[in-house]
Motif scaffolding. Structure first.
Motif, short mmCIF file in Angstrom:
data_model
loop_
_atom_site.label_atom_id
_atom_site.label_comp_id
_atom_site.label_asym_id
_atom_site.label_seq_id
_atom_site.Cartn_x
_atom_site.Cartn_y
_atom_site.Cartn_z
N ILE A 1 -58.15 26.38 9.27
CA ILE A 1 -58.69 25.14 9.83
C ILE A 1 -58.28 25.00 11.28
CG2 ILE A 1 -58.88 22.65 9.54
CD1 ILE A 1 -57.93 22.98 6.67
N GLU A 2 -59.26 24.81 12.15
CA GLU A 2 -59.01 24.71 13.59
C GLU A 2 -59.63 23.43 14.14
OE1 GLU A 2 -58.21 24.76 17.40
OE2 GLU A 2 -57.24 26.11 15.97
N ALA A 3 -58.84 22.68 14.92
CA ALA A 3 -59.31 21.43 15.50
C ALA A 3 -60.36 21.66 16.59
CB ALA A 3 -58.15 20.63 16.07
N GLY A 4 -60.33 22.82 17.24
CA GLY A 4 -61.32 23.15 18.25
C GLY A 4 -62.40 24.05 17.70
N LEU B 1 -60.28 15.80 8.83
CA LEU B 1 -61.38 14.99 9.35
C LEU B 1 -62.35 15.90 10.10
CD1 LEU B 1 -62.32 12.00 9.69
CD2 LEU B 1 -61.10 12.00 11.87
N THR B 2 -63.62 15.88 9.70
CA THR B 2 -64.61 16.74 10.33
C THR B 2 -65.16 16.09 11.58
OG1 THR B 2 -66.47 15.82 9.09
CG2 THR B 2 -65.26 17.64 8.07
N GLN B 3 -65.91 16.88 12.35
CA GLN B 3 -66.47 16.40 13.61
C GLN B 3 -67.44 15.24 13.39
OE1 GLN B 3 -68.57 19.42 15.87
NE2 GLN B 3 -67.75 18.63 17.78
N ASP B 4 -68.11 15.21 12.23
CA ASP B 4 -69.07 14.14 11.96
C ASP B 4 -68.43 12.97 11.20
OD1 ASP B 4 -68.74 15.29 9.50
OD2 ASP B 4 -70.81 15.92 9.24
N GLY B 5 -67.10 12.95 11.12
CA GLY B 5 -66.41 11.80 10.57
C GLY B 5 -66.14 11.83 9.08
N ARG B 6 -66.42 12.93 8.40
CA ARG B 6 -66.15 13.03 6.96
C ARG B 6 -64.68 13.39 6.72
NH1 ARG B 6 -68.42 17.23 4.43
NH2 ARG B 6 -68.74 18.34 6.40
N THR B 7 -64.11 12.86 5.65
CA THR B 7 -62.75 13.23 5.25
C THR B 7 -62.84 14.22 4.10
OG1 THR B 7 -61.80 11.11 5.90
CG2 THR B 7 -60.58 12.40 4.30
N LEU B 8 -62.14 15.34 4.24
CA LEU B 8 -62.11 16.38 3.22
C LEU B 8 -60.73 16.45 2.58
CD1 LEU B 8 -63.90 19.32 5.13
CD2 LEU B 8 -64.95 17.61 3.63
N ILE B 9 -60.70 16.55 1.26
CA ILE B 9 -59.47 16.84 0.53
C ILE B 9 -59.56 18.31 0.12
CG2 ILE B 9 -57.98 16.24 -1.39
CD1 ILE B 9 -58.38 13.98 0.62
N LEU B 10 -58.65 19.13 0.62
CA LEU B 10 -58.71 20.58 0.42
C LEU B 10 -57.42 21.05 -0.24
CD1 LEU B 10 -60.16 21.21 3.96
CD2 LEU B 10 -61.43 21.39 1.82
N ASN B 11 -57.55 21.90 -1.23
CA ASN B 11 -56.42 22.26 -2.09
C ASN B 11 -55.93 23.68 -1.85
OD1 ASN B 11 -56.66 19.72 -3.52
ND2 ASN B 11 -58.48 20.59 -4.50
N ALA B 12 -54.61 23.85 -1.90
CA ALA B 12 -53.99 25.17 -1.74
C ALA B 12 -53.26 25.51 -3.03
CB ALA B 12 -53.03 25.17 -0.56
N LYS B 13 -53.63 26.64 -3.65
CA LYS B 13 -53.02 27.05 -4.91
C LYS B 13 -51.58 27.53 -4.68
CE LYS B 13 -55.61 29.62 -7.44
NZ LYS B 13 -56.30 30.82 -7.97
#
Length: 584
Positions: free
Chosen positions: A71-74, A278-290
C-alpha cells in the motif's frame, strides 16, 4: 531579484513536468493499481512502497504461494524521477509529502522560512525516487555498534555486507580492479555509476596536496574519491523501479496506489491483524493480514502510524485519548545529518568552454576525521564544480536560502562579464550529530501531518564540531591549483556575521547556524533495542514489524538510502525465515 526569477523558472519547469505526468510515461515500469475490496485478506500487508517496502514486496513475492498487499500513499514515480538531471524538481511537488517541521532556533536567520523543510518521497520508490542518488553505506563501525546495542551479530558489518553486495552492481572496470571494491560489490539490480570525466582531477590533486589519501572506494577507508551514484545507463536506479519492475506481473503481488493507511488493527491478544486505509476517492478499506503487517513508511510516517495505532509513549497517547497497546519511545530519537555549504569562487577552472546552463562537474566525496588515529570518520565533504548561474538555482530552490543571500552569492561569483565564474560548492556534513528531534501527533486526524521537531543544534557540540570541520577544509584555497585560478571563499551569510572577526570561531559559529541545511536522512524514531527487537518486531505486540530508516539505533556515517535497501533485504529474510518455521 535574480533568485526570485530563478524560483519562477523552477516552478514553471515543475508545472511542465506535471502535465507530462498525465501521459503516464513510467506506468509500464510499475505494477498496476489493484482492484482490492474491503475485507480482502493477504498473507502480508506492507505499508509504504518506498525504499525498503519495494525491496520487501519484491523479495517475498518470489515465493508464488505467498500473497502480498503493498500500500502506497502516492502513485507511480514520474518521468523526472528517472532523469538524474531533473532531481531538483521533485521537492515541493505532488511527489513530496511537503511536510514543514516546527519552527526552530535558527532557520529564520538565512532561510526564507522559519521552519525547516522536510523532504520525503510520496510515490513508488519513496525517497529513493527523489534523493540525490549518493550511494553511501556508512562505516563498518556503525553496524558493529548496532550489533552491540541489540546483542545480535547479524547486524555486524561482516553480516550486513552480503546484503549490500546483493543489491548492487558496478559497471566500471577500473573501479573493480581494486581487490577491496571487487569483493564488496555484487551483481544486483541497482546500478552504480562513477562520473569519470577529468574535471574532478584538479580537486582530487588538491586534496592529495593537503595530505589526504585518494582512494578508489571511500566506503572502506578514509580519503577522497569520485562519488558513486545510484544510476545505470544514464537513469536513476531507485528502489521502486528496480525492485518492483521485475515483480510487476506477479499474480501474488497487489499494489494499492494513492491509498493512505490510517491505522493498524489488532485483536484482543495484541496481534496485528490488518490495517484501515483511505482511498483517493474517499472510501475506507478494512484489509486483513494473515501473518504480519510490515510498516515501511519512513522514519516520520512510520512513527506517526504506530502512535495513531496505540504504540508509543504512554503519557503522550493518553493525552490524546488513544488506547495504549505498548508503551514505547516511538517518535523519540529522530536523527538527521546536517550540512553547511562552503562556496569557493574561481576565475576559471576549465580548459574547455563551459555551457553554464547544462554543465555540472562530477562530484567528489571525502570522509575525514579530526583525530587522524581514529578508525571512523567525523565528517563528509561532497563537492562539485558548477557555473554561477547554476548555483543561483541551488541556493534559491534546493537550499531555500533568502533571495538576498542567493543574489549576493551570484553577484560575487558571476563577475563583470556575461560568461561568469565557476564555483566549487562543498557541503560539509556532520556524520555523527548529537542533536535529536522527535515526531508527535498533532491530533487524532490521521490526515493531519505530525509535529516534527528536527532538533538541529539542540546539542551545541554539533555547532562546534562543524566549525572545526570547516576550518580543516577551507585551506584547500591555498593549494597550488586553487591559487592558480585565484580562488576565494564566498561569504554566504550576506553580512549576517559581519559583527565577528572573519575566520574566528565566533564568525564560523554564526556562519554554521545561518546556512546549515538538513539532508532529510531521517532515522531513529522506532529504533532497534527500544521500539523493535533485532528482527524488527515491535515490542509488546505480535505480528507487527517495522523496516525502514526508523529502526536505526543511530544514524549511519553517510547517506541513508543504501542502508535502508539493506534493511529491506534483511527484513525480507527475517519474514521468510519465520514463515518457513511456521509452515514448512
Amino acid at each position: 531579484m535574480l533568485a526570485a526569477g530563478a524560483m519562477e523558472i523552477m516552478r514553471m519547469v515543475q508545472t511542465g513536468f506535471q502535465y507530462l505526468a498525465l501521459l503516464q510515461f513510467t506506468a509500464y515500469l510499475m505494477p498496476p493499481h489493484a482492484n482490492v475490496q474491503s475485507g480482502a485478506t493477504y498473507d502480508y500487508i506492507i505499508v509504504g512502497a518506498g525504499t525498503a517496502g519495494s525491496v520487501i514486496a519484491s523479495q517475498l513475492t518470489e515465493e508464488a504461494h505467498i500473497s502480498v498487499l503493498l500500500i502506497e500513499a502516492g502513485g507511480d514515480a514520474p518521468l523526472e524521477s528517472t532523469m538524474p538531471a531533473a532531481v531538483a524538481f521533485l521537492k515541493n511537488s505532488s511527489y513530496d509529502w511537503n511536510y514543514i517541521a516546527e519552527p526552530d532556533l535558527h532557520s529564520n536567520q538565512c532561510h526564507r522560512k522559519s521552519s525547516p523543510e522536510v523532504i520525503l518521497g510520496k510515490m513508488l520508490g519513496g525517497s529513493s525516487s527523489l534523493d540525490y542518488m549518493v550511494y553511501s553505506r556508512g562505516h563498518p563501525t556503525d553496524y558493529d555498534n548496532w550489533a552491540k546495542i541489540v546483542k545480535d551479530q547479524t547486524w555486524s558489518w561482516e553480516n550486513v555486507l552480503p546484503y549490500f553486495k546483493k543489491s548492487v552492481k558496478v559497471d566500471d572496470e577500473n573501479f573493480l580492479k581494486s581487490p577491496d571494491t571487487k569483493k564488496n560489490y555484487g551483481s544486483g539490480l541497482i546500478g552504480l555509476t562513477i562520473d569519470n570525466r577529468d574535471y574532478a582531477n584538479n580537486l582530487l590533486e588538491s586534496c592529495s596536496e593537503m595530505g589526504y589519501d585518494i582512494v578508489t572506494d571511500p566506503e572502506s577507508s578514509f580519503g577522497y574519491s569520485k562519488m558513486l551514484v545510484s544510476m545505470g545507463e544514464g537513469e536513476r536506479h531507485g528502489s521502486g523501479i528496480m525492485f518492483l519492475k521485475p515483480a510487476k506481473d506477479r499474480k501474488n503481488l497487489h499494489v494499492l496506489k494513492n491509498t493512505f493507511v490510517t491505522k493498524i488493527n489488532f485483536d484482543e491478544k495484541r496481534n496485528a491483524v490488518g490495517v484501515e486505509a483511505l482511498t483517493q476517492d474517499g472510501r475506507t478499506l478494512i484489509l486483513n493480514a494473515k501473518n504480519e503487517v510490515i510498516v515501511s513508511a519512513g522514519a516520520i510516517n512510520s512513527a506517526k502510524l504506530l502512535l495513531l495505532s496505540g504504540i508509543g509513549p504512554k503519557k503522550d497517547l493518553q493525552s490524546k485519548k488513544i488506547k495504549v497497546l505498548s508503551d514505547l519511545p516511538v517518535g523519540k530519537n529522530l536523527q538527521d545529518h546536517v550540512s553547511v555549504m562552503i562556496p569557493i569562487a574561481m576565475e576559471t577552472s576549465m580548459e574547455k568552454p563551459v555551457d553554464p546552463h547544462v554543465y555540472l562537474a562530477p562530484p567528489v566525496i571525502g570522509y575525514n576525521a579530526l583525530d587522524k588515529s581514529q578508525k571512523y570518520p567525523d565528517y563528509e565533504t561532497a563537492s562539485f564544480y558548477a557555473h554561477s548561474r547554476q548555483l543561483l538555482y541551488y541556493c534559491a530552490y534546493t537550499y531555500a536560502f533568502n533571495y538576498r543571500i542567493c543574489d549576493d552569492i551570484y553577484m560575487l561569483m558571476h563577475g563583470q562579464d556575461d560568461i561568469g565564474k565557476m564555483g566549487l560548492m562543498t557541503d560539509i556534513i556532520h556524520l555523527n550529530p548529537k542533536s535529536r528531534g522527535d515526531v508527535k501527533l498533532k491530533s487524532l486526524n490521521p490526515i493531519e501531518p505530525p509535529a516534527i521537531n528536527v532538533g538541529y543544534f539542540t546539542n551545541e557540540d554539533d555547532i562546534d564540531d562543524l566549525v572545526k570541520f570547516i576550518k580543516e577544509f577551507i585551506p584547500i584555497v591555498n593549494t597550488t591549483f586553487f591559487r592558480s585560478i585565484e580562488a576565494e571563499l564566498v561569504d554566504t551569510t550576506s553580512g549576517s556575521c559581519y559583527n565577528y572577526e572573519a575566520g574566528s570561531d565566533e564568525y564560523w559559529r554564526c556562519y554554521v547556524t545561518c546556512v546549515y541545511t538538513g539532508l532529510n536522512d531521517y532515522s531513529g524514531t522506532c529504533a532497534m533495542g527500544s521500539v523493535v527487537d533485532s528482527r524488527l518486531r515491535v515490542y509488546g505486540v505480535q505480528k507487527l514489524r517495522v523496516a525502514d530508516a526508523s529502526i536505526m539505533p543511530f544514524i549511519t556515517r553517510g547517506h541513508t538510502n543504501a542502508p535502508v535497501v539493506m534493511i529491506g533485504e534483511k527484513a525480507a529474510d527475517f519474514v521468510m525465515e519465520d514463515y518457513k518455521k511456521k509452515y514448512c
